[in-house]
Scaffold this motif. Structure first.
Motif, PDB file in Angstrom:
ATOM      1  N   GLY A   1      93.887  18.723 -38.161  1.00  0.00           N
ATOM      2  CA  GLY A   1      93.797  19.974 -38.351  1.00  0.00           C
ATOM      3  C   GLY A   1      94.234  20.621 -39.528  1.00  0.00           C
ATOM      4  O   GLY A   1      94.165  21.933 -40.043  1.00  0.00           O
ATOM      5  N   GLY A   2      94.217  19.626 -40.617  1.00  0.00           N
ATOM      6  CA  GLY A   2      94.441  20.175 -42.125  1.00  0.00           C
ATOM      7  C   GLY A   2      95.785  20.567 -42.097  1.00  0.00           C
ATOM      8  O   GLY A   2      96.687  20.391 -41.275  1.00  0.00           O
ATOM      9  N   ILE A   3      96.223  21.139 -43.616  1.00  0.00           N
ATOM     10  CA  ILE A   3      97.488  21.648 -43.774  1.00  0.00           C
ATOM     11  C   ILE A   3      97.141  23.054 -44.296  1.00  0.00           C
ATOM     12  O   ILE A   3      95.801  23.063 -45.003  1.00  0.00           O
ATOM     13  CB  ILE A   3      98.425  20.752 -44.734  1.00  0.00           C
ATOM     14  CG1 ILE A   3      97.348  20.713 -46.042  1.00  0.00           C
ATOM     15  CG2 ILE A   3      98.463  19.560 -44.120  1.00  0.00           C
ATOM     16  CD1 ILE A   3      98.091  19.869 -47.134  1.00  0.00           C
ATOM     17  N   PHE A   4      98.094  24.141 -44.320  1.00  0.00           N
ATOM     18  CA  PHE A   4      97.877  25.447 -44.806  1.00  0.00           C
ATOM     19  C   PHE A   4      98.621  25.403 -46.227  1.00  0.00           C
ATOM     20  O   PHE A   4      99.288  24.594 -46.673  1.00  0.00           O
ATOM     21  CB  PHE A   4      98.771  26.354 -44.141  1.00  0.00           C
ATOM     22  CG  PHE A   4      98.163  26.716 -42.591  1.00  0.00           C
ATOM     23  CD1 PHE A   4      96.882  26.739 -42.200  1.00  0.00           C
ATOM     24  CD2 PHE A   4      98.944  26.774 -41.631  1.00  0.00           C
ATOM     25  CE1 PHE A   4      96.310  26.962 -41.188  1.00  0.00           C
ATOM     26  CE2 PHE A   4      98.504  26.815 -40.311  1.00  0.00           C
ATOM     27  CZ  PHE A   4      97.140  27.000 -40.184  1.00  0.00           C
ATOM     28  N   ASP A   5      97.704  26.263 -47.166  1.00  0.00           N
ATOM     29  CA  ASP A   5      98.243  26.349 -48.543  1.00  0.00           C
ATOM     30  C   ASP A   5      99.692  27.190 -48.318  1.00  0.00           C
ATOM     31  O   ASP A   5      99.951  27.715 -47.439  1.00  0.00           O
ATOM     32  CB  ASP A   5      97.359  26.972 -49.211  1.00  0.00           C
ATOM     33  CG  ASP A   5      97.104  28.509 -49.036  1.00  0.00           C
ATOM     34  OD1 ASP A   5      97.079  28.754 -47.742  1.00  0.00           O
ATOM     35  OD2 ASP A   5      96.958  29.331 -49.924  1.00  0.00           O
ATOM     36  N   ASN A   6     100.139  27.510 -49.506  1.00  0.00           N
ATOM     37  CA  ASN A   6     101.367  28.008 -49.583  1.00  0.00           C
ATOM     38  C   ASN A   6     101.381  29.597 -49.235  1.00  0.00           C
ATOM     39  O   ASN A   6     102.412  30.228 -48.510  1.00  0.00           O
ATOM     40  CB  ASN A   6     101.914  28.062 -51.130  1.00  0.00           C
ATOM     41  CG  ASN A   6     102.343  26.621 -51.587  1.00  0.00           C
ATOM     42  OD1 ASN A   6     102.793  25.836 -50.670  1.00  0.00           O
ATOM     43  ND2 ASN A   6     102.217  26.481 -52.891  1.00  0.00           N
ATOM     44  N   SER A   7     100.182  30.179 -49.327  1.00  0.00           N
ATOM     45  CA  SER A   7      99.950  31.565 -48.945  1.00  0.00           C
ATOM     46  C   SER A   7      99.708  31.629 -47.366  1.00  0.00           C
ATOM     47  O   SER A   7      99.776  32.757 -46.639  1.00  0.00           O
ATOM     48  CB  SER A   7      98.766  32.253 -49.483  1.00  0.00           C
ATOM     49  OG  SER A   7      97.697  31.652 -49.286  1.00  0.00           O
ATOM     50  N   GLY A   8      99.550  30.572 -46.623  1.00  0.00           N
ATOM     51  CA  GLY A   8      99.045  30.517 -45.190  1.00  0.00           C
ATOM     52  C   GLY A   8      97.595  30.928 -45.069  1.00  0.00           C
ATOM     53  O   GLY A   8      97.190  31.306 -43.930  1.00  0.00           O
ATOM     54  N   GLN A   9      96.753  31.412 -46.024  1.00  0.00           N
ATOM     55  CA  GLN A   9      95.486  31.918 -45.834  1.00  0.00           C
ATOM     56  C   GLN A   9      94.478  31.175 -45.552  1.00  0.00           C
ATOM     57  O   GLN A   9      93.449  31.273 -45.356  1.00  0.00           O
ATOM     58  CB  GLN A   9      95.099  32.726 -47.180  1.00  0.00           C
ATOM     59  CG  GLN A   9      96.014  34.014 -47.228  1.00  0.00           C
ATOM     60  CD  GLN A   9      95.509  34.744 -48.625  1.00  0.00           C
ATOM     61  OE1 GLN A   9      94.617  35.273 -48.595  1.00  0.00           O
ATOM     62  NE2 GLN A   9      96.590  35.019 -49.594  1.00  0.00           N
ATOM     63  N   TYR A  10      94.751  29.859 -46.141  1.00  0.00           N
ATOM     64  CA  TYR A  10      93.557  28.625 -46.302  1.00  0.00           C
ATOM     65  C   TYR A  10      94.257  27.432 -45.733  1.00  0.00           C
ATOM     66  O   TYR A  10      95.345  27.063 -45.487  1.00  0.00           O
ATOM     67  CB  TYR A  10      93.287  28.675 -47.666  1.00  0.00           C
ATOM     68  CG  TYR A  10      92.865  29.739 -48.357  1.00  0.00           C
ATOM     69  CD1 TYR A  10      91.415  29.832 -48.170  1.00  0.00           C
ATOM     70  CD2 TYR A  10      93.338  30.406 -49.419  1.00  0.00           C
ATOM     71  CE1 TYR A  10      91.050  31.129 -48.944  1.00  0.00           C
ATOM     72  CE2 TYR A  10      93.069  31.405 -49.865  1.00  0.00           C
ATOM     73  CZ  TYR A  10      91.751  31.793 -49.726  1.00  0.00           C
ATOM     74  OH  TYR A  10      91.311  32.883 -50.354  1.00  0.00           O
ATOM     75  N   ARG A  11      92.909  26.785 -44.943  1.00  0.00           N
ATOM     76  CA  ARG A  11      93.320  25.293 -44.244  1.00  0.00           C
ATOM     77  C   ARG A  11      92.788  24.490 -45.282  1.00  0.00           C
ATOM     78  O   ARG A  11      91.673  24.373 -45.780  1.00  0.00           O
ATOM     79  CB  ARG A  11      92.601  25.512 -43.014  1.00  0.00           C
ATOM     80  CG  ARG A  11      92.860  23.974 -42.153  1.00  0.00           C
ATOM     81  CD  ARG A  11      92.245  24.093 -40.902  1.00  0.00           C
ATOM     82  NE  ARG A  11      92.411  25.360 -39.996  1.00  0.00           N
ATOM     83  CZ  ARG A  11      93.583  25.387 -39.110  1.00  0.00           C
ATOM     84  NH1 ARG A  11      94.203  24.193 -39.043  1.00  0.00           N
ATOM     85  NH2 ARG A  11      93.509  26.299 -38.390  1.00  0.00           N
ATOM     86  N   ILE A  12      93.466  23.382 -45.673  1.00  0.00           N
ATOM     87  CA  ILE A  12      93.179  22.521 -46.408  1.00  0.00           C
ATOM     88  C   ILE A  12      92.917  20.920 -45.792  1.00  0.00           C
ATOM     89  O   ILE A  12      93.831  20.341 -45.364  1.00  0.00           O
ATOM     90  CB  ILE A  12      93.873  22.187 -47.567  1.00  0.00           C
ATOM     91  CG1 ILE A  12      94.266  23.683 -48.324  1.00  0.00           C
ATOM     92  CG2 ILE A  12      93.461  21.132 -48.760  1.00  0.00           C
ATOM     93  CD1 ILE A  12      95.565  23.498 -49.281  1.00  0.00           C
ATOM     94  N   TYR A  13      91.867  20.457 -45.828  1.00  0.00           N
ATOM     95  CA  TYR A  13      91.547  19.062 -45.273  1.00  0.00           C
ATOM     96  C   TYR A  13      91.507  17.979 -46.709  1.00  0.00           C
ATOM     97  O   TYR A  13      90.462  17.827 -47.145  1.00  0.00           O
ATOM     98  CB  TYR A  13      90.171  18.852 -44.524  1.00  0.00           C
ATOM     99  CG  TYR A  13      90.270  19.639 -43.153  1.00  0.00           C
ATOM    100  CD1 TYR A  13      90.602  18.946 -42.006  1.00  0.00           C
ATOM    101  CD2 TYR A  13      89.911  20.835 -43.296  1.00  0.00           C
ATOM    102  CE1 TYR A  13      90.761  19.840 -40.830  1.00  0.00           C
ATOM    103  CE2 TYR A  13      89.742  21.608 -41.981  1.00  0.00           C
ATOM    104  CZ  TYR A  13      90.293  21.194 -40.882  1.00  0.00           C
ATOM    105  OH  TYR A  13      90.271  21.830 -39.749  1.00  0.00           O
ATOM    106  N   LYS A  14      92.943  17.508 -47.022  1.00  0.00           N
ATOM    107  CA  LYS A  14      93.102  16.715 -48.147  1.00  0.00           C
ATOM    108  C   LYS A  14      92.110  15.616 -47.668  1.00  0.00           C
ATOM    109  O   LYS A  14      92.601  14.860 -47.016  1.00  0.00           O
ATOM    110  CB  LYS A  14      94.246  16.719 -48.747  1.00  0.00           C
ATOM    111  CG  LYS A  14      94.421  15.900 -49.924  1.00  0.00           C
ATOM    112  CD  LYS A  14      94.065  16.600 -51.164  1.00  0.00           C
ATOM    113  CE  LYS A  14      95.130  17.850 -51.648  1.00  0.00           C
ATOM    114  NZ  LYS A  14      96.218  17.342 -51.989  1.00  0.00           N
ATOM    115  N   ASN A  15      91.498  14.779 -48.692  1.00  0.00           N
ATOM    116  CA  ASN A  15      91.128  13.586 -48.393  1.00  0.00           C
ATOM    117  C   ASN A  15      90.194  13.378 -47.275  1.00  0.00           C
ATOM    118  O   ASN A  15      90.266  12.703 -46.324  1.00  0.00           O
ATOM    119  CB  ASN A  15      91.950  12.539 -48.479  1.00  0.00           C
ATOM    120  CG  ASN A  15      92.534  12.266 -49.909  1.00  0.00           C
ATOM    121  OD1 ASN A  15      91.866  12.267 -50.968  1.00  0.00           O
ATOM    122  ND2 ASN A  15      93.863  12.226 -50.039  1.00  0.00           N
ATOM    123  N   LEU A  16      89.100  14.323 -47.188  1.00  0.00           N
ATOM    124  CA  LEU A  16      88.365  14.548 -45.857  1.00  0.00           C
ATOM    125  C   LEU A  16      87.446  13.255 -45.901  1.00  0.00           C
ATOM    126  O   LEU A  16      87.585  12.755 -44.829  1.00  0.00           O
ATOM    127  CB  LEU A  16      87.525  15.647 -45.833  1.00  0.00           C
ATOM    128  CG  LEU A  16      86.402  15.879 -44.957  1.00  0.00           C
ATOM    129  CD1 LEU A  16      87.228  16.286 -43.392  1.00  0.00           C
ATOM    130  CD2 LEU A  16      85.577  17.106 -45.072  1.00  0.00           C
TER     131      LEU A  16
END
Length: 431
Positions: free
Chosen positions: A72-87
Motif C-alpha cells: 500500500g506504499g507509505i505516506f510522505d510527511n505531509s500525508g498528501q502523497y502515497r509513495i511506492y519506494k522500489n516498486l
C-alpha cells in the motif's frame, strides 16, 4: 459444345470457387481466433494472476511487483502523497554479482518524471549505462498505466532490467494495483519487445505542458527528487531532470577520481549545465560541446529565462580550460554560492534533502542550494564533465500558471530562508 453443357461446366467451376473461398474464410477465422487466444495467453503470462512454473524470471518479477503493491506504499510527511519506494528494483540492486567492482555503484543518477516524459529514459540510458533511480508521479488513470508500463519496461528492456530502480508517487487517496485488466494496451508487446514499450510511451508524450497536470494537481518535484535520491544505495548521487543527459564518460571519470581523491562530505562537484538546439546531436565530450558552444548551437542552461540562475558557474572560465578538455576528472575551481544559483552537482548521500513544500515552478532547486550554502558546503566546478538539456528554454513555452506558481514559491522561499536561521543557528552565512 451445346449451350446447356457449357452452363453445367460453368456451374461446376463456380461452385468449386465458392467452396475454396469458403474454406479460406474458415481458415482465416481459425487463425484469427488462434492469434487472439495466443495473445490472451501471453497477456496472462505477463499480467495474469496464476503462476506458471516454466516462466522463471517473469514470475519472479511479477511476484516482486505484487509484493511492492500489496504494502500500500507509505505516506510522505505531509500525508498528501502515497509513495511506492522500489516498486521495481533493478537486477543490479537486487543481486550484486560475485567479483563485481564495488566502485561501480559509487555513483547513481537520480531523476523524476510523469508518465508522459518517461520516453526520455531511452536516450538517457544510451548515455548513462550505469545505476539509475527514477521517481514517477502519476495521477488518476495514469497510476495504473504507469504501473503497467514500468513492469513492461523491466520485462522487455534488458538495460532497464539491469540498471533502473522505479519508484511511484501518487496522491494519498489513490492506490496502484497490478495491471491485470489492461489487455488492450499491452497485447503484442512480447513480439515487439522493448521498442514496442517505448512506442507506447511515445504515444503518451506531451500530455501535460511543463508538468501542468490539472488545475488542482501540483507536480511535487522536490518530493520526487528525494524519493529518487534516497531510493539508491550509491554513496554519491547526481540529480538531474529526465530530459537532460550527462557527458559520456562521467561515471568512469568519477570512479577513477575516487581512487585519487574522495570529496569531503561538505563539498559538492558542480557540473556546468547547458542546453542544445533540438536538431543537434548531444555532445559526448567537452571538446564536442565547446565546438557547438562557439557557434551558438549550445548555450548556458536557462540563458534566456534566468541567466543569473547559472551565471555563477563562470562559463567563460570553464570553456577556456583548454588543458582540461580531456583526461581525468578533477576540481577546476571552487566558488561561493550566490543567490539565485541553482547548480547541478554530484553530492554524497549525506547532502541535505530538497524541501518538499516546493512544487511546480520556481525556487525548488534554488532553495536546496541555498541550504547547502548555509550548512557550509563548498561548490567545486569539475574540469571536463557537464550536463545538457535537449532544446533551448525560451519565453512563451510554459504553461499559463507559471508566473502565479513562481510568485507563490517566492513567498515560500522567504519563509524557508527564515527557517534556515533556526536550523543552522551557528552559521555565519545567509542567502
Amino acid at each position: 459444345m451445346p449451350f446447356s453443357k457449357k452452363c453445367s461446366v460453368f456451374k461446376v467451376v463456380l461452385s468449386a470457387l465458392l467452396i475454396v473461398a469458403l474454406l479460406q474464410l474458415i481458415y482465416l477465422s481459425f487463425l484469427s481466433k488462434l492469434h487472439g487466444k495466443e495473445q490472451r495467453y501471453r497477456y496472462s503470462e505477463l499480467f495474469g494472476s496464476k503462476k506458471n512454473p516454466h516462466l522463471g524470471e517473469k514470475n519472479t518479477k511479477k511476484e516482486r511487483l505484487r509484493y511492492s503493491l500489496s504494502s500500500g506504499g507509505i505516506f510522505d510527511n505531509s500525508g498528501q502523497y502515497r509513495i511506492y519506494k522500489n516498486l521495481i528494483k533493478s537486477d543490479f540492486s537486487t543481486s550484486q554479482k560475485p567479483g563485481a567492482d564495488p566502485r561501480s555503484h559509487h555513483l547513481s543518477l537520480a531523476t523524476h518524471t510523469t508518465i508522459n516524459n518517461l520516453h526520455h529514459l531511452d536516450s538517457l540510458l544510451e548515455r548513462w549505462r550505469n545505476p539509475l533511480s527514477i521517481a514517477i508521479f502519476a495521477h488518476g488513470q495514469d497510476v495504473r498505466f504507469a504501473t503497467a508500463l514500468v513492469y513492461a519496461l523491466s520485462l522487455f528492456c534488458p538495460q532497464v532490467q539491469e540498471l533502473v530502480d522505479f519508484h511511484l508517487v501518487c496522491h494519498s487517496e489513490e492506490t496502484a494495483s497490478f495491471p491485470e485488466q489492461d489487455r488492450e494496451h499491452f497485447a503484442g508487446l512480447e513480439e515487439q519487445g522493448c521498442p514496442g514499450v517505448f512506442a507506447k510511451l511515445e504515444s503518451h508524450r506531451d500530455k501535460y505542458k511543463n508538468y501542468a497536470i490539472g488545475s488542482n494537481v501540483s507536480y511535487p518535484n522536490n518530493l520526487l527528487r528525494n524519493v529518487a535520491r534516497t531510493g539508491t544505495d550509491a554513496a554519491y548521487v547526481l540529480v538531474i531532470d529526465i530530459d537532460m543527459v550527462p557527458s559520456a564518460d562521467l561515471h568512469h571519470q568519477f570512479v577513477t577520481m575516487l581512487m585519487r581523491r574522495e570529496p569531503p562530505q561538505d563539498e559538492v562537484l558542480v557540473l556546468p549545465a547547458f542546453e542544445i538546439r533540438h536538431t543537434r546531436k548531444m555532445p559526448a565530450s567537452k571538446a564536442e560541446l565547446v565546438q557547438l558552444y562557439q557557434v551558438g548551437e549550445v548555450r548556458p542552461f536557462y540563458e534566456e529565462l534566468c541567466s543569473r540562475c547559472q551565471a555563477p558557474t563562470n562559463y567563460s572560465r570553464w570553456i577556456n580550460l583548454a588543458a582540461k578538455s580531456s583526461g581525468p576528472l578533477e576540481v577546476a575551481y571552487t566558488l561561493n554560492w550566490v543567490d539565485p544559483w541553482e547548480p547541478f552537482y554530484i553530492g554524497a548521500k549525506t547532502v541535505p534533502l530538497y524541501d518538499e513544500n516546493f512544487k511546480q515552478y520556481g525556487f525548488n532547486r534554488i532553495s536546496q542550494a541555498c541550504e547547502l550554502h548555509i550548512a557550509g558546503f563548498r561548490f567545486s566546478v569539475v574540469s571536463n564533465a557537464f550536463v545538457v538539456h535537449r532544446g533551448f528554454k525560451v519565453q512563451g513555452e510554459f504553461h499559463s500558471r507559471k508566473d502565479e506558481e513562481n510568485r507563490r514559491n517566492r513567498l515560500l522561499f522567504r519563509s524557508f530562508k527564515e527557517g534556515l536561521k533556526t536550523k543552522y543557528p551557528n552559521s555565519p552565512r545567509r542567502c
